[in-house]
Design a protein around this motif. Sequence first.
Motif, PDB file in Angstrom:
ATOM      1  N   ASN A 193       1.102  -1.000   0.083  1.00  0.00           N
ATOM      2  CA  ASN A 193       0.064  -0.231  -0.393  1.00  0.00           C
ATOM      3  C   ASN A 193       0.406   1.644  -0.014  1.00  0.00           C
ATOM      4  O   ASN A 193       0.445   1.785  -0.536  1.00  0.00           O
ATOM      5  CB  ASN A 193      -0.546   0.033   1.489  1.00  0.00           C
ATOM      6  CG  ASN A 193      -2.305  -1.345   1.255  1.00  0.00           C
ATOM      7  OD1 ASN A 193      -2.577  -1.648   0.014  1.00  0.00           O
ATOM      8  ND2 ASN A 193      -2.862  -1.547   2.126  1.00  0.00           N
ATOM      9  N   ARG A 194       1.962   1.411   0.623  1.00  0.00           N
ATOM     10  CA  ARG A 194       2.831   2.900   1.069  1.00  0.00           C
ATOM     11  C   ARG A 194       3.685   2.318  -0.847  1.00  0.00           C
ATOM     12  O   ARG A 194       3.579   3.491  -0.734  1.00  0.00           O
ATOM     13  CB  ARG A 194       4.167   1.897   1.804  1.00  0.00           C
ATOM     14  CG  ARG A 194       4.870   3.463   1.745  1.00  0.00           C
ATOM     15  CD  ARG A 194       3.867   4.770   2.121  1.00  0.00           C
ATOM     16  NE  ARG A 194       4.680   5.495   2.314  1.00  0.00           N
ATOM     17  CZ  ARG A 194       5.307   6.530   3.575  1.00  0.00           C
ATOM     18  NH1 ARG A 194       4.917   5.577   4.370  1.00  0.00           N
ATOM     19  NH2 ARG A 194       5.849   7.635   3.288  1.00  0.00           N
ATOM     20  N   ARG A 195       3.602   1.279  -1.201  1.00  0.00           N
ATOM     21  CA  ARG A 195       4.420   1.300  -2.323  1.00  0.00           C
ATOM     22  C   ARG A 195       3.217   2.635  -3.452  1.00  0.00           C
ATOM     23  O   ARG A 195       3.794   3.255  -4.394  1.00  0.00           O
ATOM     24  CB  ARG A 195       4.913   0.573  -3.029  1.00  0.00           C
ATOM     25  CG  ARG A 195       6.419   0.015  -2.395  1.00  0.00           C
ATOM     26  CD  ARG A 195       7.056  -1.076  -2.984  1.00  0.00           C
ATOM     27  NE  ARG A 195       6.843  -2.521  -2.580  1.00  0.00           N
ATOM     28  CZ  ARG A 195       7.021  -3.245  -1.604  1.00  0.00           C
ATOM     29  NH1 ARG A 195       7.187  -2.492  -0.762  1.00  0.00           N
ATOM     30  NH2 ARG A 195       6.414  -3.989  -1.319  1.00  0.00           N
ATOM     31  N   ASP A 198       3.236   6.033  -2.429  1.00  0.00           N
ATOM     32  CA  ASP A 198       3.754   7.038  -2.832  1.00  0.00           C
ATOM     33  C   ASP A 198       4.270   7.469  -4.429  1.00  0.00           C
ATOM     34  O   ASP A 198       4.111   7.914  -4.775  1.00  0.00           O
ATOM     35  CB  ASP A 198       6.028   6.468  -1.999  1.00  0.00           C
ATOM     36  CG  ASP A 198       6.024   6.011  -1.075  1.00  0.00           C
ATOM     37  OD1 ASP A 198       4.877   7.054  -0.567  1.00  0.00           O
ATOM     38  OD2 ASP A 198       6.441   5.852  -0.515  1.00  0.00           O
ATOM     39  N   ARG A 199       3.849   5.665  -5.540  1.00  0.00           N
ATOM     40  CA  ARG A 199       3.770   5.810  -6.571  1.00  0.00           C
ATOM     41  C   ARG A 199       2.576   7.072  -7.107  1.00  0.00           C
ATOM     42  O   ARG A 199       3.144   7.637  -7.959  1.00  0.00           O
ATOM     43  CB  ARG A 199       3.770   4.731  -7.350  1.00  0.00           C
ATOM     44  CG  ARG A 199       3.546   4.787  -8.751  1.00  0.00           C
ATOM     45  CD  ARG A 199       2.878   3.129  -9.129  1.00  0.00           C
ATOM     46  NE  ARG A 199       1.402   3.420  -9.003  1.00  0.00           N
ATOM     47  CZ  ARG A 199       0.807   4.253  -9.737  1.00  0.00           C
ATOM     48  NH1 ARG A 199       1.256   4.586 -10.289  1.00  0.00           N
ATOM     49  NH2 ARG A 199      -0.603   3.856  -9.419  1.00  0.00           N
ATOM     50  N   ARG A 200       1.825   7.382  -6.603  1.00  0.00           N
ATOM     51  CA  ARG A 200       0.054   8.182  -6.743  1.00  0.00           C
ATOM     52  C   ARG A 200       1.356   9.392  -6.768  1.00  0.00           C
ATOM     53  O   ARG A 200       0.561  10.774  -7.181  1.00  0.00           O
ATOM     54  CB  ARG A 200      -0.731   7.648  -6.499  1.00  0.00           C
ATOM     55  CG  ARG A 200      -1.227   6.031  -6.986  1.00  0.00           C
ATOM     56  CD  ARG A 200      -2.262   6.795  -6.465  1.00  0.00           C
ATOM     57  NE  ARG A 200      -2.906   6.704  -5.159  1.00  0.00           N
ATOM     58  CZ  ARG A 200      -3.410   5.623  -4.185  1.00  0.00           C
ATOM     59  NH1 ARG A 200      -2.835   4.145  -4.413  1.00  0.00           N
ATOM     60  NH2 ARG A 200      -2.997   5.928  -2.904  1.00  0.00           N
ATOM     61  N   LEU A 201       1.886   9.678  -5.433  1.00  0.00           N
ATOM     62  CA  LEU A 201       2.663  11.146  -4.790  1.00  0.00           C
ATOM     63  C   LEU A 201       3.295  11.390  -5.522  1.00  0.00           C
ATOM     64  O   LEU A 201       2.916  12.488  -6.455  1.00  0.00           O
ATOM     65  CB  LEU A 201       2.673  10.874  -3.230  1.00  0.00           C
ATOM     66  CG  LEU A 201       2.763  12.009  -2.966  1.00  0.00           C
ATOM     67  CD1 LEU A 201       1.362  12.543  -2.755  1.00  0.00           C
ATOM     68  CD2 LEU A 201       3.370  11.629  -1.352  1.00  0.00           C
ATOM     69  N   SER A 202       4.546  10.527  -6.181  1.00  0.00           N
ATOM     70  CA  SER A 202       5.321  10.955  -7.039  1.00  0.00           C
ATOM     71  C   SER A 202       4.890  11.496  -8.411  1.00  0.00           C
ATOM     72  O   SER A 202       4.815  12.804  -9.274  1.00  0.00           O
ATOM     73  CB  SER A 202       5.956   9.585  -7.400  1.00  0.00           C
ATOM     74  OG  SER A 202       7.233  10.002  -8.862  1.00  0.00           O
ATOM     75  N   ALA A 203       3.798  10.919  -8.921  1.00  0.00           N
ATOM     76  CA  ALA A 203       3.014  10.383 -10.093  1.00  0.00           C
ATOM     77  C   ALA A 203       2.378  12.142 -10.155  1.00  0.00           C
ATOM     78  O   ALA A 203       2.132  13.463 -11.080  1.00  0.00           O
ATOM     79  CB  ALA A 203       1.974  10.101 -10.336  1.00  0.00           C
ATOM     80  N   LYS A 204       1.570  12.980  -9.351  1.00  0.00           N
ATOM     81  CA  LYS A 204       1.013  13.962  -8.531  1.00  0.00           C
ATOM     82  C   LYS A 204       2.132  15.282  -8.720  1.00  0.00           C
ATOM     83  O   LYS A 204       1.330  15.752  -9.453  1.00  0.00           O
ATOM     84  CB  LYS A 204       0.224  13.751  -7.365  1.00  0.00           C
ATOM     85  CG  LYS A 204      -0.300  15.287  -7.648  1.00  0.00           C
ATOM     86  CD  LYS A 204      -1.238  15.102  -6.353  1.00  0.00           C
ATOM     87  CE  LYS A 204      -2.630  14.020  -6.425  1.00  0.00           C
ATOM     88  NZ  LYS A 204      -3.034  13.544  -4.961  1.00  0.00           N
ATOM     89  N   VAL A 205       2.346  15.119  -8.459  1.00  0.00           N
ATOM     90  CA  VAL A 205       4.073  15.670  -8.567  1.00  0.00           C
ATOM     91  C   VAL A 205       4.658  16.613  -9.557  1.00  0.00           C
ATOM     92  O   VAL A 205       4.647  17.504 -10.350  1.00  0.00           O
ATOM     93  CB  VAL A 205       5.258  15.712  -7.660  1.00  0.00           C
ATOM     94  CG1 VAL A 205       6.507  16.536  -7.661  1.00  0.00           C
ATOM     95  CG2 VAL A 205       4.224  15.484  -5.289  1.00  0.00           C
TER      96      VAL A 205
END
Length: 208
Positions: A193-195, A198-205
Motif C-alpha cells: 500500500n505504501r509503495r 508513494d507512486r501516486r504521490l510522485s505521479a501527482k508531483v
Amino acid sequence: DQDQKFDWAFIRKEWEVLAAGDMFVEASPPNLIRVDDIKAVFGQDSSGLISICNPYQHISSAYRRYHKDPNLVARNWLRKARQIMKLRQEYPFFPFVRYEDFVERPSVVNDIFGVRIKDSDLPGKKRSGISGIKSAYCRSIGFLTSEEVISISNILATDRDVVDHFDYSLSGSEILDIARERDPEEFLTGQNNRREFDRRLSAKVRVK
C-alpha cells in the motif's frame, strides 16, 4: 465544530425509519461532543460507546487516507485522546472499548448492551480487502517508515501521560519488525500500500 447545531428531532425521525423498530447504531464519533443535545431529544432511548485506537495505527490510516502529515495527525491523536479522557469523566456511564479489544472479541459490544449475537456476513471496510471483523494493525504499521515511526513517537512523548492512560506505549523502529513477525501477510500488504501511495504521490508531483 462543537458550536455547530443539528435538528435532532428531525434526525431522530430519520433514524427511527432506518431502524424499523430495531436497534440503530450510528458510528459518528463527533456525536460524543453533543451528548447533552442528543439526550434532550432521545432521553433514555439512547446510549453511547466510547472507543479509541492505537496511535500508530490511527496515524498511519489517516496519513494514507487523507494524505496528512503524520506529525500533524499525531498531534491530532493526542488532542482527540484528551477529549476522550474528558468524555469518560463527564459520562462515566458510557462503556469504553478500545479498538484492539473489539477486534479480538467483537461480542464485547453485545455483552455491554445486552443484545443477542446474530451470525452475519460482513463485507469489511470498503476497499480494504478484509472481510468480517479483523484487525488492520499490522498492515497499518507496514505502511510506515522507520523514520516516520520515530518522528511520531517524539510527538507522542510530549504528552506521555495521555498515551499511558489508554495502556499504549511509545515505540521505536522495532515496531515494524514486531508487526512483520506477528502477521507477515498483513504487514506486506501495508508495505505494498505504501509503495502504491508513494507512486501516486510522485505521479501527482510530476503532473504539477
